[in-house]
Design a protein around this motif. Structure first.
Motif, short mmCIF file in Angstrom:
data_model
loop_
_atom_site.label_atom_id
_atom_site.label_comp_id
_atom_site.label_asym_id
_atom_site.label_seq_id
_atom_site.Cartn_x
_atom_site.Cartn_y
_atom_site.Cartn_z
N VAL A 1 0.36 4.89 1.43
CA VAL A 1 -0.69 5.45 2.27
C VAL A 1 -0.44 6.94 2.54
O VAL A 1 0.68 7.34 2.88
N THR A 2 -1.47 7.75 2.42
CA THR A 2 -1.40 9.17 2.77
C THR A 2 -1.87 9.33 4.22
O THR A 2 -2.54 8.44 4.76
N SER B 1 -3.61 4.30 -0.99
CA SER B 1 -3.92 3.91 0.39
C SER B 1 -4.68 2.59 0.53
O SER B 1 -5.54 2.45 1.41
N ASN C 1 -5.57 8.87 4.26
CA ASN C 1 -6.03 7.73 3.45
C ASN C 1 -6.78 8.12 2.18
O ASN C 1 -7.41 7.27 1.54
N GLY D 1 -0.67 7.61 -3.74
CA GLY D 1 -1.27 7.48 -2.40
C GLY D 1 -2.64 6.83 -2.39
O GLY D 1 -3.55 7.28 -1.69
N TYR E 1 0.87 -1.18 0.00
CA TYR E 1 0.00 0.00 0.00
C TYR E 1 0.91 1.23 0.00
O TYR E 1 1.99 1.19 0.60
#
Ligand SMILES: Cc1cc2nc3c(=O)[nH]c(=O)nc-3n(C[C@H](O)[C@H](O)[C@H](O)COP(=O)(O)OP(=O)(O)OC[C@H]3O[C@@H](n4cnc5c(N)ncnc54)[C@H](O)[C@@H]3O)c2cc1C
Ligand SMILES: O=C(O)[C@@H]1CCCCN1
Length: 386
Positions: free
Chosen positions: A319-320, A343, A323, A341, A317
Motif C-alpha cells: 500500500v502507498t 494497494s 493508495n 504499490g 497488499y
C-alpha cells in the motif's frame, strides 16, 4: 548477444510482471521473466480464484483506464481461447453523503451503465442483504469477476508462445545498475539493457540494491469465506453480484465480497485492510481484528451467512500513502522501470499496467498521463530516499 543477455528482464511473475513480460514479447523484445518461487505459487498478491473488475472508482483516471482495459481482457480471452471475465455486476453500498456520492458521480460523468436501487426496492433486487441505515446503493452493471489463477497461467503461457523465457525458483539477490543492468539470482547471472521491477510486497527489498526506498506498507489480508445457511442464496449462478460496502462509522475501511463460486456454498467477504507484515513472515502474523469487524457486519447485513469464517486464506497488499500505484522510471537509473504499490486494487488493471510498463521501459510516451503514479509525489515522505 549471449544466451544470458536480454533486451529486458522483468523481476516478479505476479499479475503485473506477467502482463509486462507478455507486452514486451509482443513488441519483439527478447525478454526474461524471473520469479523467486516455483510457479504457480500462493505467497504473493496475485493468487486465488477470483478478483473484482469494475469501472466504479472515485477518480476519473481509473475509470478511463478501465475502458480500454476491458477490451484488453477480452482480446486476451480471444487470443488464448479462455474465459477470464464473468459479468456479475457490482453492488456499491455506502453512507448516502460520503464516498458513495463520489463513486456515483464518477460513474454518471463517464456514462458507465448503472442502476440506482432506491431503499424501498432494494430487497426485491438484492434478497438476503440488509442495507445499513442511512446507506444508499447502486449497481455498476458492467462489473464482474476475473479468474485470477487462470489469468496468470494464460498470460505466462502466451508470453512463452511468443518466445519469452520464464525462470522460476530463481530469487534475485543482487542488481547492479548501469547502461547494461546485471541481475544475479540464486543460480545465475543475467544481463539486459532494461529492467522492470514488479516484485509486489518485496519491492523495497529489491529496490534497496538500486539505492531507492519507497513509502510502501505491506499488509496481510485474511481472505475469509463464509458458509451459506441456505445453499445457493449468494451464488454466482443465481446472479448474486460482487459488492463493496464503503467505509462507515462501524467499519473504517471498505468491506467487499464476491458471490459463492470457487468453494461450493461459501461466499468470499474480506476487510480492505489488515496488520502490517514482513512478506517472508506472513504466516506468523496472526492478528484477526479484521475478522471481528466482518463478523459483526455479516450478522447485521448478510443474515443468510453463518457469521464464523469457514475458510481463511492469506494474501498481501502493498500500500502507498495515497493508495495510488507506482508506475515510473527509477529516479537515478532511467533504464530501470518500477511497477509497485498496487494497494489492493491492481489486478483488474493488469493488461494496462503491462502495456504502460512496457512503454516506459522502451522509452516511449505512455498511453496515459502517469502523473498520479509518479515517484516524485512521495518527495516529502520520510521513507523515500530520492
Ligand atoms: C485478498 C486480496 C483481494 C484483492 N482483490 C482485488 C480485486 O478484487 N480486484 C483487483 O483489481 N485487485 C485486487 N487485489 C489486488 C491485486 O491482487 C494486486 O494489486 C496484484 O495482484 C498485485 O500484483 P503484483 O504483480 O504487483 O504482486 P505479486 O502478485 O505479489 O507479484 C510479485 C512477484 O514478485 C516475486 N518476487 C518478489 N521478490 C522477488 C525476487 N527477489 N526474485 C524474484 N521474484 C521475486 C514474488 O514472488 C511475486 O510472485 C486484491 C489483493 C488481495 C491480496
Ligand atoms: O480492487 C477491487 O475492486 C477490490 C475492491 C475492494 C477492495 C479490494 N479490491
Amino acid at each position: 548477444m549471449s544466451s544470458q543477455d536480454y533486451d529486458c528482464i522483468v523481476i516478479g511473475a505476479g499479475v503485473q510482471g506477467s502482463f509486462t513480460a507478455y507486452n514486451l514479447a509482443k513488441n519483439n523484445k527478447k525478454t526474461l521473466l524471473l520469479e523467486q518461487f516455483v510457479l504457480p505459487h500462493s505467497r504473493g498478491s496475485s493468487h486465488g480464484q477470483t478478483r473484482i473488475i469494475r469501472k466504479a472508482y472515485d477518480e476519473d483516471y481509473y475509470t478511463h483506464m478501465m475502458e480500454e482495459c476491458y477490451q484488453l481482457w477480452s482480446q486476451l480471452e480471444k487470443e488464448a481461447n479462455v474465459k477470464l471475465y464473468r459479468r456479475t455486476g457490482l453492488l456499491v453500498m455506502g453512507p448516502e453523503q460520503g464516498d458513495y456520492q463520489v463513486f456515483k458521480s464518477t460513474l454518471e460523468r463517464n456514462k458507465v451503465p448503472i442502476v440506482i436501487l432506491p431503499r424501498e426496492e432494494f430487497s426485491q433486487h438484492i434478497p438476503h442483504v440488509n442495507l445499513s441505515q442511512g446507506n444508499a446503493a447502486l449497481v455498476d452493471t458492467t462489473a464482474g469477476m476475473l479468474c485470477a489463477d487462470r489469468t496468470l497461467k494464460t498470460v505466462q503461457g502466451q508470453f512463452q508462445k511468443l518466445g519469452g523465457v520464464i525462470k522460476d525458483g530463481q530469487k534475485v539477490i543482487d542488481i547492479t545498475p548501469g547502461s547494461v543492468v546485471t541481475v544475479t539470482t540464486v543460480s545465475g547471472v543475467y544481463r539486459a539493457k532494461r529492467l522492470v521491477i514488479t516484485a509486489g510486497p518485496w519491492a523495497n527489498i529489491l529496490l534497496s540494491h538500486t539505492g531507492l526506498q519507497l513509502p510502501l506498507q505491506v499488509i496481510k489480508i485474511n481472505v475469509c469465506y463464509w458458509s451459506e445457511k441456505i445453499p445457493g442464496s449468494y451464488n454466482v449462478q443465481h446472479r448474486f453480484p460482487c459488492f463493496i460496502q464503503l467505509e462507515s462509522e462501524e467499519a473504517k475501511h471498505h468491506i467487499y465480497g464476491l458471490p459463492s463460486n470457487e468453494y461450493p456454498g461459501l461466499m468470499k467477504i474480506c476487510y480492505h485492510t489488515g496488520p502490517e507484515t514482513d512478506p517472508d513472515e506472513r504466516d506468523r502474523q496472526t492478528d484477526r481484528g479484521d475478522i471481528d469487524i466482518l463478523q459483526r457486519y455479516i450478522t447485521r447485513c448478510f443474515p443468510g451467512l453463518v457469521p464464523i469464517p469457514a475458510v481463511v486464506e492469506s494474501c498481501m497488499y502493498t500500500v502507498t500513502p495515497d493508495n495510488h500505484f507506482v508506475l515510473d522510471h527509477h529516479p537515478t537509473h532511467s533504464n530501470i522501470v518500477i511497477g509497485a504499490g498496487f494497494s489492493g486494487h491492481g489486478f483488474k488493471f493488469g493488461p494496462i499496467v503491462g502495456k504502460l510498463l512496457c512503454e516506459l521501459s522502451q522509452g516511449e510516451v505512455p498511453s496515459y498521463d502517469l502523473s498520479p503514479f509518479r515517484i516524485r509525489r512521495f518527495q516529502a515522505h520520510s521513507k523515500s530516499a530520492l
